[in-house]
Design a protein around this motif. Structure first.
Motif, PDB file in Angstrom:
ATOM      1  N   ARG A  25       0.815  -0.737   0.081  1.00  0.00           N
ATOM      2  CA  ARG A  25      -0.149  -0.203  -0.071  1.00  0.00           C
ATOM      3  C   ARG A  25       0.878   1.184  -0.095  1.00  0.00           C
ATOM      4  NH1 ARG A  25      -5.918   0.585   1.228  1.00  0.00           N
ATOM      5  NH2 ARG A  25      -5.368   1.850   2.493  1.00  0.00           N
ATOM      6  N   SER A  26       2.153   1.030   0.628  1.00  0.00           N
ATOM      7  CA  SER A  26       2.667   2.630   0.382  1.00  0.00           C
ATOM      8  C   SER A  26       3.502   2.232  -0.857  1.00  0.00           C
ATOM      9  CB  SER A  26       4.456   1.933   2.001  1.00  0.00           C
ATOM     10  OG  SER A  26       3.380   2.102   2.717  1.00  0.00           O
ATOM     11  N   GLY A  27       3.739   1.731  -1.535  1.00  0.00           N
ATOM     12  CA  GLY A  27       4.426   1.506  -2.675  1.00  0.00           C
ATOM     13  C   GLY A  27       5.654   0.781  -2.985  1.00  0.00           C
ATOM     14  N   ALA A  28       6.163   0.412  -2.319  1.00  0.00           N
ATOM     15  CA  ALA A  28       6.952  -1.519  -2.617  1.00  0.00           C
ATOM     16  C   ALA A  28       7.220  -2.426  -2.966  1.00  0.00           C
ATOM     17  CB  ALA A  28       6.938  -1.350  -1.062  1.00  0.00           C
ATOM     18  N   ALA A  29       7.251  -2.565  -4.493  1.00  0.00           N
ATOM     19  CA  ALA A  29       7.236  -4.198  -4.489  1.00  0.00           C
ATOM     20  C   ALA A  29       7.102  -5.216  -3.453  1.00  0.00           C
ATOM     21  CB  ALA A  29       8.344  -4.273  -5.835  1.00  0.00           C
ATOM     22  N   VAL A  30       6.595  -5.825  -3.683  1.00  0.00           N
ATOM     23  CA  VAL A  30       7.226  -6.979  -2.507  1.00  0.00           C
ATOM     24  C   VAL A  30       6.611  -8.051  -2.686  1.00  0.00           C
ATOM     25  CG1 VAL A  30       5.976  -7.775  -0.119  1.00  0.00           C
ATOM     26  CG2 VAL A  30       5.554  -4.861  -1.574  1.00  0.00           C
ATOM     27  N   THR A  31       7.593  -9.187  -2.244  1.00  0.00           N
ATOM     28  CA  THR A  31       7.578 -10.988  -2.634  1.00  0.00           C
ATOM     29  C   THR A  31       7.734 -11.563  -1.909  1.00  0.00           C
ATOM     30  OG1 THR A  31       9.061 -10.554  -4.271  1.00  0.00           O
ATOM     31  CG2 THR A  31       8.679 -12.682  -3.633  1.00  0.00           C
ATOM     32  N   MET A  32       6.721 -12.095  -1.270  1.00  0.00           N
ATOM     33  CA  MET A  32       6.541 -12.806   0.047  1.00  0.00           C
ATOM     34  C   MET A  32       6.959 -14.697  -0.757  1.00  0.00           C
ATOM     35  SD  MET A  32       2.067 -11.753   0.777  1.00  0.00           S
ATOM     36  CE  MET A  32       2.323 -11.544  -0.807  1.00  0.00           C
ATOM     37  N   VAL A  33       7.305 -15.005   0.876  1.00  0.00           N
ATOM     38  CA  VAL A  33       8.046 -16.188   0.154  1.00  0.00           C
ATOM     39  C   VAL A  33       8.063 -16.917   2.021  1.00  0.00           C
ATOM     40  CG1 VAL A  33      10.309 -17.231   0.013  1.00  0.00           C
ATOM     41  CG2 VAL A  33       9.890 -15.720  -1.081  1.00  0.00           C
ATOM     42  N   ALA A  34       7.117 -18.162   1.221  1.00  0.00           N
ATOM     43  CA  ALA A  34       6.386 -19.233   2.446  1.00  0.00           C
ATOM     44  C   ALA A  34       6.244 -20.157   2.337  1.00  0.00           C
ATOM     45  CB  ALA A  34       5.356 -18.582   3.215  1.00  0.00           C
ATOM     46  N   GLU A  35       5.834 -21.366   2.463  1.00  0.00           N
ATOM     47  CA  GLU A  35       5.938 -22.542   1.961  1.00  0.00           C
ATOM     48  C   GLU A  35       4.168 -23.297   1.425  1.00  0.00           C
ATOM     49  OE1 GLU A  35       7.897 -26.450   3.111  1.00  0.00           O
ATOM     50  OE2 GLU A  35       8.952 -24.898   4.454  1.00  0.00           O
ATOM     51  N   ASP A  36       3.358 -22.193   2.833  1.00  0.00           N
ATOM     52  CA  ASP A  36       2.404 -22.083   2.488  1.00  0.00           C
ATOM     53  C   ASP A  36       1.304 -20.548   3.287  1.00  0.00           C
ATOM     54  OD1 ASP A  36      -0.220 -23.473   1.670  1.00  0.00           O
ATOM     55  OD2 ASP A  36      -0.725 -23.921   3.651  1.00  0.00           O
ATOM     56  N   ILE A  37       0.424 -20.351   2.501  1.00  0.00           N
ATOM     57  CA  ILE A  37       0.022 -19.120   3.009  1.00  0.00           C
ATOM     58  C   ILE A  37      -0.694 -19.230   4.414  1.00  0.00           C
ATOM     59  CG2 ILE A  37      -2.090 -17.819   2.285  1.00  0.00           C
ATOM     60  CD1 ILE A  37      -1.949 -17.599  -0.558  1.00  0.00           C
ATOM     61  N   GLY A  38      -0.906 -18.721   5.330  1.00  0.00           N
ATOM     62  CA  GLY A  38      -1.129 -18.233   6.785  1.00  0.00           C
ATOM     63  C   GLY A  38      -0.261 -18.894   7.258  1.00  0.00           C
ATOM     64  N   GLY A  39       1.191 -19.424   7.182  1.00  0.00           N
ATOM     65  CA  GLY A  39       1.938 -19.548   8.342  1.00  0.00           C
ATOM     66  C   GLY A  39       1.997 -20.996   9.057  1.00  0.00           C
ATOM     67  N   ILE A  40       2.649 -21.209  10.044  1.00  0.00           N
ATOM     68  CA  ILE A  40       3.140 -22.030  10.296  1.00  0.00           C
ATOM     69  C   ILE A  40       1.698 -21.519  12.454  1.00  0.00           C
ATOM     70  CG2 ILE A  40       4.236 -23.521  12.520  1.00  0.00           C
ATOM     71  CD1 ILE A  40       4.532 -23.628   9.353  1.00  0.00           C
ATOM     72  N   ALA A  41       2.247 -20.588  13.426  1.00  0.00           N
ATOM     73  CA  ALA A  41       1.372 -20.127  14.066  1.00  0.00           C
ATOM     74  C   ALA A  41      -0.298 -20.125  13.971  1.00  0.00           C
ATOM     75  CB  ALA A  41       2.571 -19.338  15.068  1.00  0.00           C
ATOM     76  N   THR A  42      -0.045 -18.769  13.008  1.00  0.00           N
ATOM     77  CA  THR A  42      -1.164 -18.377  12.958  1.00  0.00           C
ATOM     78  C   THR A  42      -2.922 -19.108  13.174  1.00  0.00           C
ATOM     79  OG1 THR A  42      -0.300 -16.520  11.969  1.00  0.00           O
ATOM     80  CG2 THR A  42      -2.530 -16.923  11.235  1.00  0.00           C
ATOM     81  N   PRO A  43      -2.696 -20.448  11.959  1.00  0.00           N
ATOM     82  CA  PRO A  43      -3.675 -21.754  12.466  1.00  0.00           C
ATOM     83  C   PRO A  43      -3.649 -22.241  13.068  1.00  0.00           C
ATOM     84  CG  PRO A  43      -2.356 -21.807   9.952  1.00  0.00           C
ATOM     85  CD  PRO A  43      -1.214 -21.044  11.092  1.00  0.00           C
ATOM     86  N   LYS A  44      -3.295 -22.151  14.094  1.00  0.00           N
ATOM     87  CA  LYS A  44      -3.207 -22.835  16.087  1.00  0.00           C
ATOM     88  C   LYS A  44      -3.194 -21.300  17.068  1.00  0.00           C
ATOM     89  CE  LYS A  44      -0.651 -25.908  13.662  1.00  0.00           C
ATOM     90  NZ  LYS A  44       0.615 -26.845  12.871  1.00  0.00           N
TER      91      LYS A  44
END
Length: 354
Positions: A25-44
Motif C-alpha cells: 500500500r505504501s508503494g513498495a514492490a513486495v515478494t512474500m516467500v513461504a511454504e503456504d499462506i497462513g504460516g505455522i502459528a497463525t492457524p493454531k
C-alpha cells in the motif's frame, strides 16, 4: 522516477501478511516467500484481540493502539473476518481479578464488573456461572488465516508476488543482506523482513543473529460447526473458549492452548469433554480436529521488531501476533521504506537482550 524498493517478506502468517500488505500500500514492490499462506502459528491461534493480561503500562497502551488499528484495517480491507464480540473473564483469584480491574481501568480499559445474573444473561448456555466476572466490551477476535489470506490476496491485486517455497538462507552483497535463498531459487531484495515465527531462529542464526525465543506448545480443540452457544469470548479458570464465524467452538485451558502432554489425542479428548460439560445443550457437539501450535515467544514476553545488526535484515517476531498485526505492519513498513526510527518501537529492539 526512482525505482520502487523491493522487499522480500519471509513468512505468511498474520504478521508477515500485514507487513507485506502495508508495504504494498505504501508503494513498495513486495515478494512474500513461504511454504503456504497462513504460516505455522497463525492457524493454531486462539485469535483473541485484547490488551489484557498483566502487561506493564507501556505495553498495554501499545496493544490498545493495535486494537484501534484493527478497526482502521477493517475500513480499508472490506470483508475482514473481525468481530468485536467482547469478553468476560474470571480466571484469576478474586483479589487478583480486582487488582487487574482497578489497574487497567485507571489506564482507560473499559472494564465492567458483572454479577452472576448479568453473566447468565450475557452467556445463557454456560453451566457454571461465577458470582463475579469482568467484562471488556471492546475486545474481539478475528479468523486469523482468513484475515492473512485476505491481506495477501489484496497485496497481490496491488502487484505483490507470493512465492511458495522454503527459505534456506540469505544472499549477501558485501556486508549487506541482499535477498534470500529459497527452494524456488535466489530472490534479490533491497530489504528482507524475517517474520517466520519460530522458524526465524535458525534463519537468523545462519547470519550470526541470536534470537532469544521460546516456542511453548499449546493444544486447542475445534468443534464441528454448531448452533450459537457463545456470544463472546469466555475466560474461565481452566477453560478459554469462543465460537468462530463459521460456528466452530474452539477452546484451550487458556488462550495460549493446553500443554499437549505425551498423548495429544488423549489430552484433546479430555479438554473437549470439559468444553461440553461447560455448555448447555451440547450433547450433539463433536470435535472435528485439534491443533498444537508453537507460539514464538521472546524470552521477556515482548515483541522483537526492527534492526538486528545485519544491514538489510528486519525482524518481526512475537507472541500476541494476532493483536499486534495491523499496528506492527503499519510501523514496520514505514521504518523499512523511510529509514526513519519509530520511537514507539524502541522497547522492542533485539539489542535489549545485550
Amino acid at each position: 522516477m526512482a525505482a520502487k524498493q523491493h522487499v522480500v517478506v519471509v513468512g505468511s502468517g498474520i504478521i508477515g501478511a500485514s507487513i507485506a500488505w502495508h508495504l504494498t500500500r505504501s508503494g513498495a514492490a513486495v515478494t512474500m516467500v513461504a511454504e503456504d499462506i497462513g504460516g505455522i502459528a497463525t492457524p493454531k491461534s486462539f485469535a483473541w484481540i485484547n490488551a489484557s493480561w498483566g502487561n506493564p503500562e507501556f505495553y498495554f497502551h501499545f496493544r490498545r493502539r493495535a486494537m484501534a488499528e484493527w478497526k482502521r484495517l477493517a475500513r480499508d480491507l472490506l470483508g475482514l473476518p473481525l468481530s468485536w464480540c467482547g469478553g468476560i473473564c474470571w480466571d484469576l483469584p478474586a483479589d487478583q481479578l480486582e487488582a487487574f480491574a482497578v489497574e487497567h481501568s485507571s489506564w482507560g480499559y473499559g472494564i465492567e464488573r458483572l454479577d452472576g445474573a448479568a453473566i447468565a444473561a450475557r452467556e445463557p448456555y454456560l453451566t457454571q456461572v461465577p458470582d463475579l466476572a469482568l467484562s471488556v466490551a471492546e475486545e474481539g477476535a478475528v479468523e486469523p488465516v482468513a484475515a492473512a489470506r485476505l491481506l495477501i490476496a489484496d497485496a497481490e491485486a496491488r502487484g505483490a508476488r507470493f512465492v511458495s517455497a522454503a527459505v534456506d538462507g540469505f544472499v549477501r552483497s558485501g556486508e549487506r543482506i541482499a535477498g534470500v535463498v529459497s527452494s524456488a531459487g535466489m530472490i534479490d531484495a533491497d530489504h528482507v523482513v524475517l517474520a517466520a515465527g519460530a522458524g526465524s531462529v535458525p534463519l537468523a542464526a545462519s547470519v550470526g543473529v541470536t534470537l532469544p525465543l521460546e516456542a511453548p506448545p499449546g493444544l486447542i480443540v475445534h468443534s464441528r460447526p454448531f448452533e450459537t452457544r457463545l456470544n463472546g469470548l469466555v475466560m474461565a479458570p481452566d477453560l478459554h473458549m469462543r465460537q468462530t464465524a463459521d460456528g466452530r467452538i474452539i477452546a484451550g485451558s487458556d488462550f495460549g492452548g493446553t500443554d499437549p502432554g505425551t498423548d495429544q489425542h488423549a489430552t484433546a479428548a479430555v479438554l473437549f469433554a470439559r468444553l461440553k460439560e461447560r455448555l448447555k445443550g451440547s450433547e450433539r457437539l463433536s470435535m472435528e480436529f485439534f491443533t498444537v501450535g508453537y507460539r514464538p515467544t521472546p524470552k521477556d514476553g515482548f515483541p522483537i521488531i526492527g534492526d538486528c545488526g545485519q544491514d538489510g535484515l528486519y525482524l518481526a517476531v512475537m507472541h500476541s501476533g494476532v493483536t499486534l498485526a495491523p499496528l506492527v505492519g503499519l510501523l514496520a513498513s514505514d521504518e523499512i521504506l523511510t529509514g526513519d526510527i519509530e520511537p514507539s518501537l524502541g522497547p522492542f529492539r533485539l539489542k535489549r537482550f545485550g
